[in-house]
Design a protein around this motif. Sequence first.
Motif, PDB file in Angstrom:
ATOM      1  N   ILE A   1      58.605  71.140  11.033  1.00 21.42           N
ATOM      2  CA  ILE A   1      59.837  71.900  11.007  1.00 21.42           C
ATOM      3  C   ILE A   1      59.959  72.616   9.667  1.00 21.42           C
TER       4      ILE A   1
ATOM      5  N   TYR B   1      59.186  76.476  13.332  1.00 24.07           N
ATOM      6  CA  TYR B   1      58.136  75.500  13.077  1.00 24.07           C
ATOM      7  C   TYR B   1      56.872  76.229  12.639  1.00 24.07           C
TER       8      TYR B   1
ATOM      9  N   ARG C   1      71.855  69.464  18.951  1.00 25.25           N
ATOM     10  CA  ARG C   1      70.840  68.958  18.034  1.00 25.25           C
ATOM     11  C   ARG C   1      70.057  67.770  18.571  1.00 25.25           C
ATOM     12  N   VAL C   2      70.462  67.205  19.724  1.00 24.84           N
ATOM     13  CA  VAL C   2      69.726  66.051  20.237  1.00 24.84           C
ATOM     14  C   VAL C   2      68.969  66.344  21.521  1.00 24.84           C
ATOM     15  N   ASN C   3      69.271  67.462  22.154  1.00 28.78           N
ATOM     16  CA  ASN C   3      68.603  67.733  23.416  1.00 28.78           C
ATOM     17  C   ASN C   3      67.263  68.439  23.220  1.00 28.78           C
ATOM     18  N   GLU C   4      66.527  68.569  24.333  1.00 26.62           N
ATOM     19  CA  GLU C   4      65.174  69.114  24.242  1.00 26.62           C
ATOM     20  C   GLU C   4      65.203  70.535  23.701  1.00 26.62           C
ATOM     21  N   GLN C   5      64.113  70.883  23.044  1.00 24.18           N
ATOM     22  CA  GLN C   5      63.972  72.200  22.457  1.00 24.18           C
ATOM     23  C   GLN C   5      63.090  73.067  23.355  1.00 24.18           C
TER      24      GLN C   5
ATOM     25  N   ILE D   1      68.834  72.423   8.453  1.00 25.78           N
ATOM     26  CA  ILE D   1      67.584  71.824   8.005  1.00 25.78           C
ATOM     27  C   ILE D   1      66.837  72.873   7.202  1.00 25.78           C
TER      28      ILE D   1
ATOM     29  N   GLU E   1      63.489  72.401   5.185  1.00 27.51           N
ATOM     30  CA  GLU E   1      62.438  71.541   4.669  1.00 27.51           C
ATOM     31  C   GLU E   1      61.797  72.159   3.431  1.00 27.51           C
TER      32      GLU E   1
ATOM     33  N   LEU F   1      52.474  70.146  13.806  1.00 22.17           N
ATOM     34  CA  LEU F   1      53.729  70.897  13.842  1.00 22.17           C
ATOM     35  C   LEU F   1      54.687  70.369  12.796  1.00 22.17           C
TER      36      LEU F   1
ATOM     37  N   PHE G   1      56.288  79.008  15.391  1.00 22.23           N
ATOM     38  CA  PHE G   1      57.038  78.886  16.633  1.00 22.23           C
ATOM     39  C   PHE G   1      58.522  78.881  16.354  1.00 22.23           C
TER      40      PHE G   1
END
Lengths: 112, 114
Positions: A45, A35, A97-101, A56, A58, A43, A90
């Motif tokens: 990505i 990030y 891919r869906v849980n907390e980072q 990903i 971007e 922030l 960061f």
Amino acid sequence: DTAVSQTPKYLVTQMGNDKSIKCEQNLGHDTMYWYKQDSKKFLKIMFSYNNKELIINETVPNRFSPKSPDKAHLNLHINSLELGDSAVYFCASSRDRVNEQYFGPGTRLTVT
Amino acid sequence: AQSVTQLDSQVPVFEEAPVELRCNYSSSVSVYLFWYVQYPNQGLQLLLKYLSGSTLVESINGFEAEFNKSQTSFHLRKPSVHISDTAEYFCAVILPLGSYQLTFGKGTKLSVIP
């Protein structure tokens, strides 16, 4: 033990140089991210890798290139640095891919 | 694509007073919701998350957030703030399909005044 670590913490360099930021996670996670946080704390990505595969990418200048030698590492290489690249970068990781980072402490890049 | 709006960029509040940090999201499908906190010169830490189940979720340090599907909101609250709560708070959403990209709001700076 540090879960997500980044080196260096501070990076001051001149325009036109090439630099790398390293990231390592010891959580056994499959997914890693980069990030960029600008001076207004926004922030965005940049890249994401899942099991070493880029998922990903971007809209960032192609001067930025991520490299994932294995699941625990995701490095960021930047060519021909510009003033506008100054920011805090960061690294983060997540179990999937869906849980907390989980975020690293950040690398403050200053281009002069 | 999903988007996140944090209506307040700065929220000053006196110590021991209650606080609410607002977050609204825009999505045509169900999303997963998160609140992250960033203390000065540090990385982000997860505060709490909503994936499914009870719409009221709590953190270990006294914060709570309520998912309201009809209002597409996920506001963060604390009944009594401490000086140590001074930080930047980010609301974020993941659309659980496609690229699974985590989209952040612009952040709310909470300043607790002694």
